[in-house]
Design a protein around this motif. Sequence first.
Motif, PDB file in Angstrom:
ATOM      1  N   ASP A  15      -1.122 -17.241  47.783  1.00  0.00           N
ATOM      2  CA  ASP A  15      -1.992 -18.225  47.147  1.00  0.00           C
ATOM      3  C   ASP A  15      -1.396 -19.634  47.244  1.00  0.00           C
ATOM      4  O   ASP A  15      -2.107 -20.607  47.491  1.00  0.00           O
ATOM      5  CB  ASP A  15      -2.250 -17.841  45.694  1.00  0.00           C
ATOM      6  N   LEU A  16      -0.088 -19.720  47.085  1.00  0.00           N
ATOM      7  CA  LEU A  16       0.586 -21.022  47.250  1.00  0.00           C
ATOM      8  C   LEU A  16       0.455 -21.513  48.686  1.00  0.00           C
ATOM      9  O   LEU A  16       0.240 -22.700  48.928  1.00  0.00           O
ATOM     10  CB  LEU A  16       2.058 -20.912  46.861  1.00  0.00           C
ATOM     11  N   ALA A  17       0.565 -20.596  49.639  1.00  0.00           N
ATOM     12  CA  ALA A  17       0.440 -20.964  51.052  1.00  0.00           C
ATOM     13  C   ALA A  17      -0.969 -21.460  51.365  1.00  0.00           C
ATOM     14  O   ALA A  17      -1.139 -22.439  52.101  1.00  0.00           O
ATOM     15  CB  ALA A  17       0.800 -19.777  51.943  1.00  0.00           C
ATOM     16  N   ILE A  18      -1.968 -20.818  50.793  1.00  0.00           N
ATOM     17  CA  ILE A  18      -3.356 -21.235  51.026  1.00  0.00           C
ATOM     18  C   ILE A  18      -3.580 -22.645  50.496  1.00  0.00           C
ATOM     19  O   ILE A  18      -4.097 -23.512  51.200  1.00  0.00           O
ATOM     20  CB  ILE A  18      -4.340 -20.234  50.382  1.00  0.00           C
ATOM     21  N   VAL A  19      -3.187 -22.876  49.263  1.00  0.00           N
ATOM     22  CA  VAL A  19      -3.373 -24.196  48.653  1.00  0.00           C
ATOM     23  C   VAL A  19      -2.563 -25.242  49.412  1.00  0.00           C
ATOM     24  O   VAL A  19      -3.052 -26.328  49.721  1.00  0.00           O
ATOM     25  CB  VAL A  19      -3.007 -24.168  47.155  1.00  0.00           C
ATOM     26  N   SER A  20      -1.339 -24.898  49.769  1.00  0.00           N
ATOM     27  CA  SER A  20      -0.481 -25.827  50.502  1.00  0.00           C
ATOM     28  C   SER A  20      -1.057 -26.144  51.879  1.00  0.00           C
ATOM     29  O   SER A  20      -1.012 -27.288  52.338  1.00  0.00           O
ATOM     30  CB  SER A  20       0.922 -25.239  50.641  1.00  0.00           C
ATOM     31  N   MET A  21      -1.624 -25.157  52.536  1.00  0.00           N
ATOM     32  CA  MET A  21      -2.216 -25.360  53.860  1.00  0.00           C
ATOM     33  C   MET A  21      -3.367 -26.367  53.785  1.00  0.00           C
ATOM     34  O   MET A  21      -3.518 -27.219  54.659  1.00  0.00           O
ATOM     35  CB  MET A  21      -2.710 -24.006  54.382  1.00  0.00           C
ATOM     36  N   MET A  22      -4.159 -26.277  52.720  1.00  0.00           N
ATOM     37  CA  MET A  22      -5.271 -27.215  52.552  1.00  0.00           C
ATOM     38  C   MET A  22      -4.771 -28.611  52.192  1.00  0.00           C
ATOM     39  O   MET A  22      -5.276 -29.605  52.693  1.00  0.00           O
ATOM     40  CB  MET A  22      -6.219 -26.708  51.466  1.00  0.00           C
ATOM     41  N   LEU A  23      -3.762 -28.664  51.339  1.00  0.00           N
ATOM     42  CA  LEU A  23      -3.250 -29.954  50.863  1.00  0.00           C
ATOM     43  C   LEU A  23      -2.377 -30.682  51.877  1.00  0.00           C
ATOM     44  O   LEU A  23      -2.401 -31.898  51.951  1.00  0.00           O
ATOM     45  CB  LEU A  23      -2.426 -29.753  49.590  1.00  0.00           C
ATOM     46  N   THR A  24      -1.582 -29.949  52.635  1.00  0.00           N
ATOM     47  CA  THR A  24      -0.633 -30.601  53.534  1.00  0.00           C
ATOM     48  C   THR A  24      -1.092 -30.640  54.990  1.00  0.00           C
ATOM     49  O   THR A  24      -0.465 -31.301  55.808  1.00  0.00           O
ATOM     50  CB  THR A  24       0.760 -29.938  53.467  1.00  0.00           C
ATOM     51  N   CYS A  25      -2.185 -29.918  55.296  1.00  0.00           N
ATOM     52  CA  CYS A  25      -2.684 -29.896  56.669  1.00  0.00           C
ATOM     53  C   CYS A  25      -4.174 -30.203  56.756  1.00  0.00           C
ATOM     54  O   CYS A  25      -4.709 -30.347  57.857  1.00  0.00           O
ATOM     55  CB  CYS A  25      -2.394 -28.542  57.312  1.00  0.00           C
ATOM     56  N   GLY A  26      -4.851 -30.265  55.629  1.00  0.00           N
ATOM     57  CA  GLY A  26      -6.261 -30.628  55.613  1.00  0.00           C
ATOM     58  C   GLY A  26      -7.194 -29.579  56.181  1.00  0.00           C
ATOM     59  O   GLY A  26      -8.277 -29.903  56.659  1.00  0.00           O
ATOM     60  N   THR A  27      -6.799 -28.318  56.106  1.00  0.00           N
ATOM     61  CA  THR A  27      -7.639 -27.268  56.676  1.00  0.00           C
ATOM     62  C   THR A  27      -8.866 -26.989  55.811  1.00  0.00           C
ATOM     63  O   THR A  27      -8.852 -27.174  54.603  1.00  0.00           O
ATOM     64  CB  THR A  27      -6.839 -25.964  56.860  1.00  0.00           C
ATOM     65  N   ARG A  28      -9.902 -26.544  56.472  1.00  0.00           N
ATOM     66  CA  ARG A  28     -11.142 -26.159  55.813  1.00  0.00           C
ATOM     67  C   ARG A  28     -11.011 -24.738  55.257  1.00  0.00           C
ATOM     68  O   ARG A  28     -10.198 -23.943  55.734  1.00  0.00           O
ATOM     69  CB  ARG A  28     -12.308 -26.172  56.804  1.00  0.00           C
ATOM     70  N   PHE A  29     -11.874 -24.417  54.315  1.00  0.00           N
ATOM     71  CA  PHE A  29     -11.990 -23.084  53.713  1.00  0.00           C
ATOM     72  C   PHE A  29     -12.046 -22.012  54.804  1.00  0.00           C
ATOM     73  O   PHE A  29     -11.277 -21.058  54.800  1.00  0.00           O
ATOM     74  CB  PHE A  29     -13.271 -23.098  52.864  1.00  0.00           C
ATOM     75  N   SER A  30     -12.976 -22.186  55.752  1.00  0.00           N
ATOM     76  CA  SER A  30     -13.167 -21.183  56.805  1.00  0.00           C
ATOM     77  C   SER A  30     -11.958 -21.094  57.731  1.00  0.00           C
ATOM     78  O   SER A  30     -11.625 -20.015  58.230  1.00  0.00           O
ATOM     79  CB  SER A  30     -14.422 -21.500  57.623  1.00  0.00           C
ATOM     80  N   GLU A  31     -11.284 -22.217  57.948  1.00  0.00           N
ATOM     81  CA  GLU A  31     -10.114 -22.227  58.838  1.00  0.00           C
ATOM     82  C   GLU A  31      -8.959 -21.432  58.239  1.00  0.00           C
ATOM     83  O   GLU A  31      -8.207 -20.781  58.967  1.00  0.00           O
ATOM     84  CB  GLU A  31      -9.693 -23.666  59.124  1.00  0.00           C
TER      85      GLU A  31
END
Length: 183
Positions: A15-31
Amino acid sequence: DEVHTFTEGITRYRDLAIVSMMLTCGTRFSEVLLLCLDDINFTERSFKINGKGSKQRVLPMPNQLIDLFKRYLRYERPDSNKVKNFFVILQGPHKGKKMTPAGLRSLFRYRRKISKITKANPHKFRHTFGSEMAGANIELPILQRLMGHSDPITTLQYIHLSPIDISREFDRATNEIAKNYVK
């Protein structure tokens, strides 16, 4: 502060990795959901994203994300898993199967309830990434590439200029221009 409040108390590396991926890499939900094990290159500190319109892009991985990915793989993701998707269900009868959109929505719904940050959602995290990068003066074409936008106009919506920002840039530019006229 809101990001910290939202993430405070998350104990799963996934869960931390998911949130971090969105916050630090700007990934979309689907990505996030489409990320596969083979897409991650720890040696090159990057990962491949399958974005909108079947467009692929390669994103750099910050150290924090590398650490979270490795911890997730080591401590939480089932070893015997045959699923190619990186993020999987961690408990219950579907343990080891790929994480679903409903599962990701549930994660955010639960975190909103716990943190009382009612406006937190995956797109807000992507928006935060875009705004923070723009605020750090990253060049527009680079931000456009990182976010996977085809049109720079789409990327411009992430740039929020305050009157102070405008004044500072105006002063900088006029001082630079003045050098041409004052000898």
